[in-house]
Design a protein around this motif. Structure first.
Motif, PDB file in Angstrom:
ATOM      1  N   ILE A  80      14.277 -14.471  13.005  1.00  0.00           N
ATOM      2  CA  ILE A  80      13.215 -13.941  12.176  1.00  0.00           C
ATOM      3  C   ILE A  80      12.187 -13.211  13.049  1.00  0.00           C
ATOM      4  CG2 ILE A  80      11.305 -14.573  10.656  1.00  0.00           C
ATOM      5  CD1 ILE A  80      13.033 -16.824   9.599  1.00  0.00           C
ATOM      6  N   GLY A  81      11.862 -13.809  14.198  1.00  0.00           N
ATOM      7  CA  GLY A  81      10.853 -13.221  15.070  1.00  0.00           C
ATOM      8  C   GLY A  81      11.255 -11.871  15.624  1.00  0.00           C
ATOM      9  N   VAL A  82      12.510 -11.753  16.035  1.00  0.00           N
ATOM     10  CA  VAL A  82      12.985 -10.475  16.584  1.00  0.00           C
ATOM     11  C   VAL A  82      12.977  -9.405  15.498  1.00  0.00           C
ATOM     12  CG1 VAL A  82      14.957  -9.311  17.653  1.00  0.00           C
ATOM     13  CG2 VAL A  82      14.347 -11.617  18.359  1.00  0.00           C
ATOM     14  N   GLY A  83      13.335  -9.783  14.299  1.00  0.00           N
ATOM     15  CA  GLY A  83      13.292  -8.837  13.184  1.00  0.00           C
ATOM     16  C   GLY A  83      11.877  -8.382  12.880  1.00  0.00           C
ATOM     17  N   LEU A  84      10.933  -9.315  12.896  1.00  0.00           N
ATOM     18  CA  LEU A  84       9.537  -8.955  12.648  1.00  0.00           C
ATOM     19  C   LEU A  84       8.995  -8.033  13.731  1.00  0.00           C
ATOM     20  CD1 LEU A  84       8.030 -12.330  11.404  1.00  0.00           C
ATOM     21  CD2 LEU A  84       8.377 -10.258  10.071  1.00  0.00           C
ATOM     22  N   VAL A  85       9.317  -8.336  14.987  1.00  0.00           N
ATOM     23  CA  VAL A  85       8.875  -7.461  16.078  1.00  0.00           C
ATOM     24  C   VAL A  85       9.526  -6.085  15.948  1.00  0.00           C
ATOM     25  CG1 VAL A  85       8.985  -7.111  18.580  1.00  0.00           C
ATOM     26  CG2 VAL A  85       8.289  -9.308  17.675  1.00  0.00           C
ATOM     27  N   GLY A  86      10.796  -6.057  15.617  1.00  0.00           N
ATOM     28  CA  GLY A  86      11.493  -4.777  15.446  1.00  0.00           C
ATOM     29  C   GLY A  86      10.898  -3.946  14.322  1.00  0.00           C
ATOM     30  N   PHE A  87      10.653  -4.575  13.179  1.00  0.00           N
ATOM     31  CA  PHE A  87      10.029  -3.840  12.080  1.00  0.00           C
ATOM     32  C   PHE A  87       8.601  -3.431  12.430  1.00  0.00           C
ATOM     33  CE2 PHE A  87      13.249  -5.670   9.109  1.00  0.00           C
ATOM     34  CZ  PHE A  87      13.716  -4.451   8.626  1.00  0.00           C
ATOM     35  N   GLY A  88       7.899  -4.272  13.175  1.00  0.00           N
ATOM     36  CA  GLY A  88       6.548  -3.919  13.605  1.00  0.00           C
ATOM     37  C   GLY A  88       6.539  -2.695  14.488  1.00  0.00           C
ATOM     38  N   LEU A  89       7.462  -2.644  15.452  1.00  0.00           N
ATOM     39  CA  LEU A  89       7.551  -1.469  16.320  1.00  0.00           C
ATOM     40  C   LEU A  89       7.979  -0.225  15.535  1.00  0.00           C
ATOM     41  CD1 LEU A  89       9.132  -3.049  19.514  1.00  0.00           C
ATOM     42  CD2 LEU A  89       6.769  -2.317  19.161  1.00  0.00           C
ATOM     43  N   PHE A  90       8.885  -0.425  14.557  1.00  0.00           N
ATOM     44  CA  PHE A  90       9.304   0.700  13.720  1.00  0.00           C
ATOM     45  C   PHE A  90       8.126   1.261  12.933  1.00  0.00           C
ATOM     46  CE2 PHE A  90      10.598   2.065   9.444  1.00  0.00           C
ATOM     47  CZ  PHE A  90      11.304   3.206   9.777  1.00  0.00           C
ATOM     48  N   PHE A  91       7.332   0.378  12.317  1.00  0.00           N
ATOM     49  CA  PHE A  91       6.191   0.841  11.534  1.00  0.00           C
ATOM     50  C   PHE A  91       5.120   1.470  12.428  1.00  0.00           C
ATOM     51  CE2 PHE A  91       7.748  -1.959   8.093  1.00  0.00           C
ATOM     52  CZ  PHE A  91       7.750  -1.022   7.077  1.00  0.00           C
ATOM     53  N   LEU A  92       4.936   0.948  13.634  1.00  0.00           N
ATOM     54  CA  LEU A  92       3.992   1.577  14.555  1.00  0.00           C
ATOM     55  C   LEU A  92       4.455   2.977  14.933  1.00  0.00           C
ATOM     56  CD1 LEU A  92       3.084  -1.392  16.911  1.00  0.00           C
ATOM     57  CD2 LEU A  92       1.551  -0.178  15.375  1.00  0.00           C
ATOM     58  N   PHE A  93       5.732   3.105  15.251  1.00  0.00           N
ATOM     59  CA  PHE A  93       6.277   4.416  15.613  1.00  0.00           C
ATOM     60  C   PHE A  93       6.208   5.386  14.433  1.00  0.00           C
ATOM     61  CE2 PHE A  93      10.012   7.249  16.025  1.00  0.00           C
ATOM     62  CZ  PHE A  93       9.610   7.936  17.160  1.00  0.00           C
ATOM     63  N   PHE A  94       6.580   4.905  13.258  1.00  0.00           N
ATOM     64  CA  PHE A  94       6.573   5.748  12.063  1.00  0.00           C
ATOM     65  C   PHE A  94       5.144   6.128  11.680  1.00  0.00           C
ATOM     66  CE2 PHE A  94       7.680   6.470   7.474  1.00  0.00           C
ATOM     67  CZ  PHE A  94       8.540   7.522   7.707  1.00  0.00           C
ATOM     68  N   GLY A  95       4.192   5.217  11.866  1.00  0.00           N
ATOM     69  CA  GLY A  95       2.796   5.521  11.588  1.00  0.00           C
ATOM     70  C   GLY A  95       2.243   6.572  12.532  1.00  0.00           C
TER      71      GLY A  95
ATOM     72  N   LEU B 273       2.556  -8.802  15.815  1.00  0.00           N
ATOM     73  CA  LEU B 273       1.897 -10.032  16.274  1.00  0.00           C
ATOM     74  C   LEU B 273       2.506 -11.274  15.637  1.00  0.00           C
ATOM     75  CD1 LEU B 273      -1.820  -8.892  16.431  1.00  0.00           C
ATOM     76  CD2 LEU B 273      -0.256  -9.332  18.326  1.00  0.00           C
ATOM     77  N   SER B 274       2.866 -11.203  14.361  1.00  0.00           N
ATOM     78  CA  SER B 274       3.488 -12.368  13.735  1.00  0.00           C
ATOM     79  C   SER B 274       4.891 -12.608  14.298  1.00  0.00           C
ATOM     80  CB  SER B 274       3.530 -12.210  12.221  1.00  0.00           C
ATOM     81  OG  SER B 274       4.322 -11.113  11.855  1.00  0.00           O
ATOM     82  N   GLY B 275       5.614 -11.556  14.621  1.00  0.00           N
ATOM     83  CA  GLY B 275       6.926 -11.720  15.238  1.00  0.00           C
ATOM     84  C   GLY B 275       6.824 -12.335  16.623  1.00  0.00           C
ATOM     85  N   LEU B 276       5.799 -11.957  17.355  1.00  0.00           N
ATOM     86  CA  LEU B 276       5.574 -12.548  18.671  1.00  0.00           C
ATOM     87  C   LEU B 276       5.301 -14.047  18.560  1.00  0.00           C
ATOM     88  CD1 LEU B 276       5.415 -11.585  21.608  1.00  0.00           C
ATOM     89  CD2 LEU B 276       2.951 -11.380  21.311  1.00  0.00           C
ATOM     90  N   VAL B 277       4.546 -14.424  17.548  1.00  0.00           N
ATOM     91  CA  VAL B 277       4.278 -15.849  17.321  1.00  0.00           C
ATOM     92  C   VAL B 277       5.569 -16.579  16.968  1.00  0.00           C
ATOM     93  CG1 VAL B 277       3.113 -17.474  15.780  1.00  0.00           C
ATOM     94  CG2 VAL B 277       1.860 -15.539  16.714  1.00  0.00           C
ATOM     95  N   PHE B 278       6.429 -15.960  16.154  1.00  0.00           N
ATOM     96  CA  PHE B 278       7.692 -16.602  15.795  1.00  0.00           C
ATOM     97  C   PHE B 278       8.630 -16.731  16.990  1.00  0.00           C
ATOM     98  CE2 PHE B 278       6.789 -15.939  11.298  1.00  0.00           C
ATOM     99  CZ  PHE B 278       7.409 -17.039  10.738  1.00  0.00           C
TER     100      PHE B 278
END
Length: 90
Positions: free
Chosen positions: A1-16, A34-39
């Motif tokens: 779950i954490g790796v997925g959250l970090v991956g989606f976070g980086l995707f949204f940062l890049f897309f933004g 940040l939530s993915g990092l915590v997971f």
């Protein structure tokens, strides 16, 4: 779950950033990252990583940038986050 959250976070940062610093996408990417990092490494280890005495300058700039992005000033927030990220992980 954490790796997925970090991956989606980086995707949204890049897309933004591709969409001329869209504040909603950048804020969502920051929260997911940040939530993915915590997971991945746990709450206590994340807290101790960010709040070590030598890393306080980087942490303050990084988290301050996150707050400024959430306040809808994306360009300034991302500049602060980048500076904080460099100070944290050098």
């Amino acid at each position: 779950i954490g790796v997925g959250l970090v991956g989606f976070g980086l995707f949204f940062l890049f897309f933004g950033m591709l969409l001329y610093f869209d504040s909603v996408l950048l804020a969502f990417g920051n929260i997911l990252f940040l939530s993915g990092l915590v997971f991945i490494i746990g709450f206590k280890r994340t807290f101790t990583f960010f709040f070590q005495r030598p890393k306080m300058k980087g942490t303050s700039f990084f988290l301050g940038g996150v707050v400024i992005v959430l306040m809808r000033w994306p360009l300034l927030g991302m500049l602060l986050e980048a500076y904080g990220f460099i100070n944290l992980f050098r």
